[in-house]
Design a protein around this motif. Sequence first.
Motif, PDB file in Angstrom:
ATOM      1  N   GLN A 638       0.821  -1.199   0.000  1.00  0.00           N
ATOM      2  CA  GLN A 638       0.000   0.000   0.000  1.00  0.00           C
ATOM      3  C   GLN A 638       0.861   1.257   0.000  1.00  0.00           C
ATOM      4  O   GLN A 638       0.567   2.229  -0.700  1.00  0.00           O
ATOM      5  N   ALA A 641       2.228   1.744  -3.448  1.00  0.00           N
ATOM      6  CA  ALA A 641       1.183   2.263  -4.341  1.00  0.00           C
ATOM      7  C   ALA A 641       0.972   3.756  -4.115  1.00  0.00           C
ATOM      8  O   ALA A 641       0.860   4.528  -5.074  1.00  0.00           O
ATOM      9  N   TYR A 657      -2.209  -2.700  -6.640  1.00  0.00           N
ATOM     10  CA  TYR A 657      -3.516  -2.996  -6.044  1.00  0.00           C
ATOM     11  C   TYR A 657      -4.089  -4.301  -6.592  1.00  0.00           C
ATOM     12  O   TYR A 657      -4.704  -5.076  -5.843  1.00  0.00           O
ATOM     13  N   VAL A 674      -8.618  -3.333  -0.268  1.00  0.00           N
ATOM     14  CA  VAL A 674      -8.003  -3.110  -1.574  1.00  0.00           C
ATOM     15  C   VAL A 674      -8.968  -2.374  -2.503  1.00  0.00           C
ATOM     16  O   VAL A 674      -8.572  -1.455  -3.236  1.00  0.00           O
ATOM     17  N   TYR A 677      -8.872   1.246  -1.865  1.00  0.00           N
ATOM     18  CA  TYR A 677      -7.683   1.848  -2.470  1.00  0.00           C
ATOM     19  C   TYR A 677      -7.905   2.058  -3.962  1.00  0.00           C
ATOM     20  O   TYR A 677      -7.550   3.114  -4.521  1.00  0.00           O
ATOM     21  N   GLN A 678      -8.471   1.072  -4.624  1.00  0.00           N
ATOM     22  CA  GLN A 678      -8.703   1.176  -6.069  1.00  0.00           C
ATOM     23  C   GLN A 678      -9.698   2.293  -6.387  1.00  0.00           C
ATOM     24  O   GLN A 678      -9.530   3.020  -7.371  1.00  0.00           O
TER      25      GLN A 678
END
Length: 952
Positions: A638, A641, A657, A674, A677-678
């Motif tokens: 993370q 990213a 991700y 996740v 996050y996306q």
Amino acid sequence: MLWQQSLQFAADMSSLSKSKTTSTFLASLFLASALNVPVTGFADENLAGKYYEDALVAYRKQDTGAAIIELRNALQQNPNYVAAHILLGELFLQKKSLSEAEVHLNLANQLGADRSLTVKALAQLYLYQIKYNLLLKEIQPSQFNRQLQPDLHLFRGHAYLQLNQISEALNEYDMAAQIDPSRVDAVIGRANALLRRNDLDGANQAIEKAMAMQPDNAGNWYVNGTINHVQGDLENAIKNYDKAITLMPDYQDARIARAGVLMDLHQDERAAEDLVYLREHYPFDPKAAYLHAVLLARNGQKDASTKELEAAADIIVSVKPEYLTQHSQTLMLSGLINYSLQRFDLAAEYLRQYVKTYPGQPGPYKLLASILLNKNEPETVIDLLRPVVASHPNDHRLLFLLGTAYMNVGKHDKANALLEKASAGEGGGENIHAEIGLNRLSMGQETLATQELEAAIKKNPGNTQAGIPLVAIYIRNGEGQKALRVAQGMHDKLPKNLTLLNLLGTAQVAMQNLKQARHSFEKAVELDPSFITAHLNLSKLDVAEKKIDKAKQRLVKLNQEFPDNVAVLIELSTVEQAAGNDDGANQWLEKARRVDQKSMPVLLAQMDLKIKTGRALEALSVGEAAELIDRENPQLLQALARGYLASNNREKALSIYRRMADQARLNVKKLYTVARYQIQAGDYPDAIKTLKQALVADEKHIPSQIALTEMELYHGKPVFAISRANNLLKEYPQRGFPHRLLGDIAAHDKNVDLAVSRYQTAFDLEPDTGLLMKLYQGLKQTGQNEKAFGLLSQWTQKHPKDLVPIAALAEELLQQGKLKEAQKHYEFLLAQYPNEPQFLNNLAYIYFTNGNGKALSYAEKAQKIAPEQASSNDTLGWILVNTGKAEQGLHYLRSAHSRMSQNPEIRYHIAVALDKLGRKEEAKQELEQIVNSNSSFNGMEQARILLDKLSH
């Protein structure tokens, strides 16, 4: 002069975010602590503006080199000058300098550019870079105004065509033509697509139509040449390609096609001319490199050919994933080691070899089955364990694993029989309940895990194996009372257990019983002064109570006693950040890194701080070191990213991700995380896939159900959203969220009356600020202004510290011209957040309107804090223009326009500035465009008057 703001409560309640409105003075409400924006000197801003204006003059004279020099000068004075980045991006794209174009276009977007000014250039860039899927993912015509949509549909059509998705390409070309029937390139695109489908008749009909519309369009001649080429008429193909290239010398597709035909005709010299031209002007095109390599090889130039092939390979090669290093050890030990390191594929390989060689031992089967379940291979587990369970029918762990495998393939009767037998097997079931619960938790099935852990605690309140994770679940889900009950039960059984005493304090914090929590932590320290975890929790309490100095003193003393404890050093860094001392925070982390270079918490803390302070590349460098230690660590992934996003490498962030989603397998909590996050990164298609995977793991997981419904509504298939929302309503009729989702669906369908009704029901069931603002907005849209105003007034009276509705109320008062009352609210808001640009900006407007001398200083401060906001730039620019500083003001107005290009009021302000600077013709052009647009804005009448004056 307009103003306005529109607010909505952020999902995590930790910050506030902006939503689109029609006004100039639009701004986002950010927490002051999150702001970390470099301030550019005023003199530099003036010089940057001058360089930009000079660049525009050069650009209009088609002097690209001079324009680039002036724009670079502007950016040297102000690296955040959005308008300069936009124009530089376009100029580099024209020069086919793709990497430089990408940098400037992405920086412009990152700095808050109006995407309608960059989207066409980015779409062209993606085509050049062969990033067709990225183009289709990021370029959504419906998000832009109707004037832009035909171009965007065309770009999407070209991308689909390159992917050989002909039906989709035709649909995009037809959409472009439907919006603007005069677009000949849409007809040419259709002809091209039909050619790909080998529909020569359809292609001929389309190109005849295009020829009638625009006979001198190079695309028409190119398609005609392609039709000839397909029919084997190479001579006429050459003639048509020649015509296309004469009309457009840099026509990439036509030159490649002509070079191919010339090579077929063995006219190598002419072909070489095209290919050399292409390699010079389109160095990023692998097709040209490949053809050139073939041509060179055919003419005996082996080394040059090889070089071109390598160049082609460099263009298209993708980064291969890094493989883990294998250790040469015994089979079983290798399996155990790699399992511990979470190298599950490698561990499974070793364990498979082991059970094949030594089939009589159940232990390796258990470990291998656990790995295979985590990899979502239940059928393999069934085949593996059935003969083993037959030999070991009372091994509760084997029974549990086999039962879980049957459950995952939907054979619930067999699963229940095995799980019940496993549960009844050991110690009355307490331990197996705990074990089943922990395994459920590892698979992300939190609801089922909670039930098992609760069953274990019910049998034995002192069962720490079940109790400790259960407390964590309760705290995470906001069930503090339950967490406290379980923690207290374990503590009562083992009153001197420091871990349980610390856990009790944590549960007390969750219940906001800070005094009791402090007592628990202090008691733990009293029992063992070296129990550092309790010391750190006491420090966290100090910070929570805003006793920063006390926390620091406590930690410095602790550091003196335990100088090599990295947890203490990390906490010292956290406290320094809370005090606003990022340099001091970094020094503590550097010290921690020297103590333990391989400490993952230290590396992650360093990455977090570097990203926060705008040093993303340094953060990624730290991340590379961390990957050598544990490249599968989800926190590290993370952080990486986030670093890639901050350094403008979105594609790499999204790939991480996707990797995290694959690793999560059927862990619903991990998958949901996740997906969030996306969503934050704007990767909506993959977020939908991840959320669907989460619901496969646990179909009752409410956060995933809500998120998937929202994603389907706005970025997927709305019909699925409707079905999901209705199912949720049937299952949870007395909860607010199903009604809220149905309200969102109604709003999406433009049925505002129904949306208001749904929001009202949801608000009555579970009132919160987010629903309040949705209901308020809906009431405004349906003309129920008095009710909307009353709703805000009542809420703010009951919740005098809820800033979102207070800010909305201040806006309402501003709209009504009640500047004195609005001023009072904004001054209250500003007292809470003295560096909030929105409040500074709106107060600047009020002060400017009332002739208050503080207007300019407030506007300057707002712009320095939030230089990315159109509103702050427009306010400051307009005030400067009206106080005799038109040249300075024009610079800020340009910045405002680059972020909100469709706003006519900003363009009016620019026209006034140009008029005051004596640039009458430019001012007239701006005014003609905004007056002819028939847009309504504050200043329209003055714009007409000024245009009339300049026209005579």
